[in-house]
Design an enzyme around this catalytic site. Structure first.
Site, PDB file in Angstrom:
ATOM      1  N   ILE A  70       3.687 -47.567 -25.090  1.00 30.79           N
ATOM      2  CA  ILE A  70       4.130 -46.975 -26.360  1.00 30.79           C
ATOM      3  C   ILE A  70       3.628 -47.806 -27.542  1.00 30.79           C
ATOM      4  O   ILE A  70       3.347 -47.270 -28.618  1.00 30.79           O
ATOM      5  CB  ILE A  70       5.660 -46.767 -26.371  1.00 30.79           C
ATOM      6  CG1 ILE A  70       6.050 -45.901 -27.568  1.00 30.79           C
ATOM      7  CG2 ILE A  70       6.416 -48.075 -26.434  1.00 30.79           C
ATOM      8  CD1 ILE A  70       7.236 -45.035 -27.340  1.00 30.79           C
ATOM      9  N   VAL A 129       4.886 -49.840 -29.693  1.00 35.78           N
ATOM     10  CA  VAL A 129       5.737 -50.255 -30.812  1.00 35.78           C
ATOM     11  C   VAL A 129       6.904 -51.045 -30.209  1.00 35.78           C
ATOM     12  O   VAL A 129       7.015 -51.146 -28.998  1.00 35.78           O
ATOM     13  CB  VAL A 129       6.282 -49.053 -31.621  1.00 35.78           C
ATOM     14  CG1 VAL A 129       5.228 -48.483 -32.528  1.00 35.78           C
ATOM     15  CG2 VAL A 129       6.865 -48.001 -30.709  1.00 35.78           C
ATOM     16  N   LEU A 185      12.345 -47.388 -21.434  1.00 35.75           N
ATOM     17  CA  LEU A 185      12.479 -46.057 -22.035  1.00 35.75           C
ATOM     18  C   LEU A 185      12.813 -44.993 -21.003  1.00 35.75           C
ATOM     19  O   LEU A 185      13.381 -43.953 -21.340  1.00 35.75           O
ATOM     20  CB  LEU A 185      11.182 -45.690 -22.775  1.00 35.75           C
ATOM     21  CG  LEU A 185      10.816 -46.613 -23.952  1.00 35.75           C
ATOM     22  CD1 LEU A 185       9.452 -46.253 -24.513  1.00 35.75           C
ATOM     23  CD2 LEU A 185      11.883 -46.553 -25.045  1.00 35.75           C
ATOM     24  N   VAL A 232       0.196 -42.443 -10.992  1.00 32.39           N
ATOM     25  CA  VAL A 232       1.169 -41.844 -10.063  1.00 32.39           C
ATOM     26  C   VAL A 232       1.315 -40.357 -10.390  1.00 32.39           C
ATOM     27  O   VAL A 232       1.537 -39.984 -11.548  1.00 32.39           O
ATOM     28  CB  VAL A 232       2.535 -42.568 -10.171  1.00 32.39           C
ATOM     29  CG1 VAL A 232       3.602 -41.848  -9.356  1.00 32.39           C
ATOM     30  CG2 VAL A 232       2.400 -44.022  -9.732  1.00 32.39           C
ATOM     31  N   VAL A 286      -2.688 -43.488 -19.031  1.00 33.99           N
ATOM     32  CA  VAL A 286      -1.534 -43.364 -19.939  1.00 33.99           C
ATOM     33  C   VAL A 286      -1.260 -44.732 -20.560  1.00 33.99           C
ATOM     34  O   VAL A 286      -1.032 -45.711 -19.840  1.00 33.99           O
ATOM     35  CB  VAL A 286      -0.268 -42.895 -19.178  1.00 33.99           C
ATOM     36  CG1 VAL A 286       0.906 -42.730 -20.140  1.00 33.99           C
ATOM     37  CG2 VAL A 286      -0.541 -41.625 -18.401  1.00 33.99           C
ATOM     38  N   LYS A 305      13.124 -64.555 -36.244  1.00 35.84           N
ATOM     39  CA  LYS A 305      13.952 -63.522 -36.885  1.00 35.84           C
ATOM     40  C   LYS A 305      15.395 -64.018 -36.941  1.00 35.84           C
ATOM     41  O   LYS A 305      15.982 -64.301 -35.896  1.00 35.84           O
ATOM     42  CB  LYS A 305      13.853 -62.228 -36.050  1.00 35.84           C
ATOM     43  CG  LYS A 305      14.801 -61.122 -36.493  1.00 35.84           C
ATOM     44  CD  LYS A 305      14.586 -59.871 -35.636  1.00 35.84           C
ATOM     45  CE  LYS A 305      15.630 -58.816 -35.918  1.00 35.84           C
ATOM     46  NZ  LYS A 305      15.507 -57.658 -35.008  1.00 35.84           N
ATOM     47  N   ALA A 346       8.771 -53.109 -20.496  1.00 39.01           N
ATOM     48  CA  ALA A 346       9.851 -53.013 -19.506  1.00 39.01           C
ATOM     49  C   ALA A 346       9.332 -53.351 -18.107  1.00 39.01           C
ATOM     50  O   ALA A 346      10.009 -54.061 -17.343  1.00 39.01           O
ATOM     51  CB  ALA A 346      10.457 -51.607 -19.524  1.00 39.01           C
ATOM     52  N   SER A 395      -0.801 -46.760 -14.852  1.00 41.38           N
ATOM     53  CA  SER A 395      -1.823 -45.728 -15.032  1.00 41.38           C
ATOM     54  C   SER A 395      -2.963 -46.246 -15.903  1.00 41.38           C
ATOM     55  O   SER A 395      -2.717 -46.819 -16.967  1.00 41.38           O
ATOM     56  CB  SER A 395      -1.186 -44.496 -15.692  1.00 41.38           C
ATOM     57  OG  SER A 395      -2.209 -43.620 -16.092  1.00 41.38           O
TER      58      SER A 395
HETATM   59  C1  FAD Z   1       9.559 -46.185 -33.080  1.00 42.35           C
HETATM   60  C2  FAD Z   1      10.026 -47.192 -32.060  1.00 42.35           C
HETATM   61  C3  FAD Z   1      10.386 -48.466 -32.484  1.00 42.35           C
HETATM   62  C4  FAD Z   1      10.844 -49.397 -31.561  1.00 42.35           C
HETATM   63  N1  FAD Z   1      11.258 -50.630 -31.997  1.00 42.35           N
HETATM   64  C5  FAD Z   1      11.775 -51.506 -31.115  1.00 42.35           C
HETATM   65  C6  FAD Z   1      12.214 -52.794 -31.527  1.00 42.35           C
HETATM   66  O1  FAD Z   1      12.121 -53.166 -32.686  1.00 42.35           O
HETATM   67  N2  FAD Z   1      12.727 -53.616 -30.581  1.00 42.35           N
HETATM   68  C7  FAD Z   1      12.829 -53.262 -29.270  1.00 42.35           C
HETATM   69  O2  FAD Z   1      13.348 -54.041 -28.460  1.00 42.35           O
HETATM   70  N3  FAD Z   1      12.371 -52.075 -28.859  1.00 42.35           N
HETATM   71  C8  FAD Z   1      11.859 -51.196 -29.724  1.00 42.35           C
HETATM   72  N4  FAD Z   1      11.397 -49.994 -29.288  1.00 42.35           N
HETATM   73  C9  FAD Z   1      11.417 -49.707 -27.855  1.00 42.35           C
HETATM   74  C10 FAD Z   1      10.258 -50.397 -27.158  1.00 42.35           C
HETATM   75  O3  FAD Z   1       9.041 -49.941 -27.680  1.00 42.35           O
HETATM   76  C11 FAD Z   1      10.317 -50.131 -25.666  1.00 42.35           C
HETATM   77  O4  FAD Z   1      11.611 -50.333 -25.196  1.00 42.35           O
HETATM   78  C12 FAD Z   1       9.406 -51.071 -24.918  1.00 42.35           C
HETATM   79  O5  FAD Z   1       8.126 -51.035 -25.437  1.00 42.35           O
HETATM   80  C13 FAD Z   1       9.377 -50.746 -23.441  1.00 42.35           C
HETATM   81  O6  FAD Z   1       8.717 -49.555 -23.218  1.00 42.35           O
HETATM   82  P1  FAD Z   1       8.474 -49.121 -21.706  1.00 42.35           P
HETATM   83  O7  FAD Z   1       7.791 -50.222 -21.007  1.00 42.35           O
HETATM   84  O8  FAD Z   1       9.751 -48.612 -21.163  1.00 42.35           O
HETATM   85  O9  FAD Z   1       7.517 -47.852 -21.863  1.00 42.35           O
HETATM   86  P2  FAD Z   1       5.965 -47.762 -22.244  1.00 42.35           P
HETATM   87  O10 FAD Z   1       5.515 -48.815 -23.171  1.00 42.35           O
HETATM   88  O11 FAD Z   1       5.762 -46.347 -22.660  1.00 42.35           O
HETATM   89  O12 FAD Z   1       5.215 -47.996 -20.866  1.00 42.35           O
HETATM   90  C14 FAD Z   1       5.138 -46.998 -19.872  1.00 42.35           C
HETATM   91  C15 FAD Z   1       4.216 -47.480 -18.778  1.00 42.35           C
HETATM   92  O13 FAD Z   1       4.249 -46.516 -17.738  1.00 42.35           O
HETATM   93  C16 FAD Z   1       2.936 -46.238 -17.325  1.00 42.35           C
HETATM   94  N5  FAD Z   1       2.866 -44.886 -16.803  1.00 42.35           N
HETATM   95  C17 FAD Z   1       3.232 -43.750 -17.417  1.00 42.35           C
HETATM   96  N6  FAD Z   1       2.938 -42.693 -16.635  1.00 42.35           N
HETATM   97  C18 FAD Z   1       2.391 -43.200 -15.493  1.00 42.35           C
HETATM   98  C19 FAD Z   1       1.871 -42.630 -14.299  1.00 42.35           C
HETATM   99  N7  FAD Z   1       1.853 -41.323 -14.123  1.00 42.35           N
HETATM  100  N8  FAD Z   1       1.392 -43.468 -13.340  1.00 42.35           N
HETATM  101  C20 FAD Z   1       1.405 -44.809 -13.512  1.00 42.35           C
HETATM  102  N9  FAD Z   1       1.863 -45.396 -14.608  1.00 42.35           N
HETATM  103  C21 FAD Z   1       2.358 -44.604 -15.601  1.00 42.35           C
HETATM  104  C22 FAD Z   1       2.073 -46.415 -18.565  1.00 42.35           C
HETATM  105  O14 FAD Z   1       0.721 -46.673 -18.224  1.00 42.35           O
HETATM  106  C23 FAD Z   1       2.755 -47.630 -19.199  1.00 42.35           C
HETATM  107  O15 FAD Z   1       2.209 -48.799 -18.645  1.00 42.35           O
HETATM  108  C24 FAD Z   1      10.910 -49.056 -30.189  1.00 42.35           C
HETATM  109  C25 FAD Z   1      10.513 -47.780 -29.769  1.00 42.35           C
HETATM  110  C26 FAD Z   1      10.095 -46.852 -30.691  1.00 42.35           C
HETATM  111  C27 FAD Z   1       9.707 -45.483 -30.218  1.00 42.35           C
END
Ligand code: FAD
Length: 511
Positions: free
Chosen positions: A48, A50, A336, A188, A45, A81, A18, A42
């Site tokens: 995720i 997946v 997320l 952060v 951290v 796909k 994201a 971070s």
């Molecule tokens: C089981 C499962 C299956 C999924 N399957 C799909 C799928 O098939 N297709 C799809 O589109 N999506 C899917 N998703 C969702 C997808 O994984 C997420 O939407 C996507 O990876 C984006 O995640 P994110 O970047 O929001 O969060 P994250 O990947 O969790 O990234 C969070 C970021 O924030 C940073 N961070 C956290 N705390 C701090 C802090 N205190 N200071 C600085 N930085 C910080 C971390 O270092 C990290 O870089 C799935 C999710 C799950 C749980």
């Protein structure tokens, strides 16, 4: 929030998919206006890791940024796909599995016959009304063909991708830096706000205070800014979507690669199988109210033939729902942090993309007023709720009753939206579902073809009248014609694995 002329610096907190998708879209639209974009991540951290399947919108994302498939796909072990197969979701004879197709231009020719037959079957006629036999995407999957038509075939196919979630983040990271995004590894700890409640700066455990005019919260489920700082109310979907945990593990890839995700109904949820070029990604999405992590892992290992394997399984928790304001004060939550629908239709990256792309339009217009924020939040909430309803429909229309999980899903109807109730009512009364979708203006979330595939694919039909010999012969003839037509169409597509191997070889040759 400051007005448009004062917007000089955007800080993105979080470097998962994201964060980097946001960075790319905002760099594309705002960097030329002199706005500085910095992403903080971070060092302690992780992401995720997946999320390996997409909708066709991801192609639009890469196309809009002028990034060719031949560049990013080999680096992310990506495959094509054409849709999702749902196995074992229904117990109705003849309907125990169906395919949710990504649309193709050929559907314009075949979908009307499908919908006509569905309506005849809803009236009790014994006609072929299973979606699989009508859609080119399904024929491509059966033939293990890449959904890229040869040049002389005048019909294109929509498609999405499968990819390694960690590698796509790394790829976008590299690209975003090339396009002028700044990067700072720092953790952060908290944010400070001004007297109006706007965020002024985020503070890090390294001792920095990073100031900005606009903050994008991409911190994942931690939701550091939208929740921990701004305390934005969260709308849970837990009453209609029970799954809140997952366990994931890879398996080896062998043989041909069909361009599809398989979603198999399990005792307490469902399991995905996603082909990459170097492995299968597998996972079991389940309801922790109905089974614990050990049970889920054992059931998944059993399904994969991995009971005795020491392959590590990752366990994850999921928070299902959305914030009620994705844009709150001078903060926009993306990914997320803004919410999550369980991954049955792999919609998360699509919602991420829409959230940022629509926000970029508001930025471009320069209207940051409270009224603009309200319009924006209503729009994004509509996307979340619309996609939620399509996912909920899978669980509510299943005929499985073999476990508490399925009995609860099919018997508990509290919290189903009015929109979905109208859809079910229209179907059960055998009325025109496409007119109902148009009346509700919700085809932008899922198309008529998707809704008919789901409801017909689950076998939601009354008992049929036995067909006369003449009608049965007419049905069989129609079936044969459709099969032959789609078979001829598939002659214009090439083997999926071969196409991927050629792309990887060309990428190696370029290095
Ligand atoms: C089981 C499962 C299956 C999924 N399957 C799909 C799928 O098939 N297709 C799809 O589109 N999506 C899917 N998703 C969702 C997808 O994984 C997420 O939407 C996507 O990876 C984006 O995640 P994110 O970047 O929001 O969060 P994250 O990947 O969790 O990234 C969070 C970021 O924030 C940073 N961070 C956290 N705390 C701090 C802090 N205190 N200071 C600085 N930085 C910080 C971390 O270092 C990290 O870089 C799935 C999710 C799950 C749980």
């Amino acid at each position: 929030m400051k007005n448009a002329s004062e917007l000089k610096k955007i800080v993105i907190v979080g470097g998962g998919s994201a964060g980097w998708m946001s960075a790319m879209i905002l760099a594309d639209t705002m960097a030329a206006k002199g706005v500085q974009i910095t992403l903080l991540e971070s060092p302690t951290v992780g992401v995720i890791g997946v999320g390996e399947g997409s909708t066709p919108a991801l192609k639009r994302f890469f196309d809009s940024l002028n990034i060719a498939e031949s560049e990013w796909m080999p680096q992310c072990h990506a495959t094509y796909k054409s849709g999702i197969a749902f196995d074992g979701w229904s117990t109705k004879p003849g309907f125990t599995g169906y395919f949710h197709q990504f649309s193709t231009m050929v559907d314009k020719l075949t979908q009307p016959a499908f919908i006509d037959n569905v309506h005849a079957r809803l009236q009790g006629a014994d006609v072929p009304a299973h979606p699989n036999q009508y859609f080119l995407s399904h024929a491509l999957v059966e033939g293990k063909l890449a959904p890229i038509a040869s040049e002389n075939f005048p019909f294109s196919a929509n498609y999405g991708y499968h990819f390694d979630a960690a590698l796509i983040g790394k790829f976008l990271h590299k690209k975003a830096l090339e396009r002028g995004v700044r990067y700072q590894a720092c953790h952060v700890t908290h944010a400070t706000q001004d007297e109006h409640g706007d965020i002024v700066a985020v503070h890090t455990s390294e001792g920095d205070a990073v100031r900005a005019d606009l903050f994008i919260d991409c911190s994942g489920f931690a939701a550091l800014l939208i929740d921990k700082t701004l305390k934005t109310p969260f709308v849970s979907y837990a009453n209609v979507l029970f799954n809140d945990a997952a366990v994931a593990m890879p398996t080896a890839l062998e043989g041909a690669i069909a361009p599809l995700t398989v979603s198999t109904a399990m005792k307490h949820g469902w399991a995905w199988r996603i082909p990459l070029t170097n492995r299968y990604g597998n996972g079991y999405v389940y309801s922790s109210r109905h089974c614990d992590g050990d049970m889920a892992e054992t059931e998944l290992r059993h399904k994969l033939g991995m009971l005795d394997s020491d392959t590590h399984a990752r366990h994850l928790k999921m928070k299902i729902g959305r914030v009620d304001q994705h844009w709150n004060r001078n903060c926009v939550a993306v990914g997320l942090s803004q919410g999550f629908l369980e991954p049955l239709e792999a919609t998360a990256l699509y919602l991420t993309q829409m959230t940022v792309a629509i926000f970029a339009l508001f930025l471009d217009k320069g209207d940051y007023s409270e009224q603009a924020r309200a319009v924006y939040n209503k729009e994004i909430n509509g996307f979340f709720d619309g996609h939620r309803d399509y996912i909920v429909a899978h669980f509510k229309t299943s005929s499985r009753t073999d476990t508490e999980f399925w009995r609860d899903n099919t018997s508990q109807h509290d919290g189903i939206s009015d929109s979905l109730k109208h859809i079910f009512g229209t179907w059960l009364q055998a009325k025109d579902l496409s007119a109902e979708l148009a009346r509700q203006d919700i085809e932008r979330y899922y198309t008529t073809g998707s809704w008919y595939a789901l409801m017909a694919g689950m076998g939601l039909f009354p008992a049929v009248r036995p067909a006369s010999a003449a009608d049965a012969a007419a049905s069989e003839s129609q079936r044969a014609q459709m099969r032959e037509f789609l078979r001829r169409c598939t002659l214009n597509f090439r083997d999926h694995k071969l196409v991927l191997q050629e792309m990887a070889a060309a990428a190696r040759a370029r290095q």
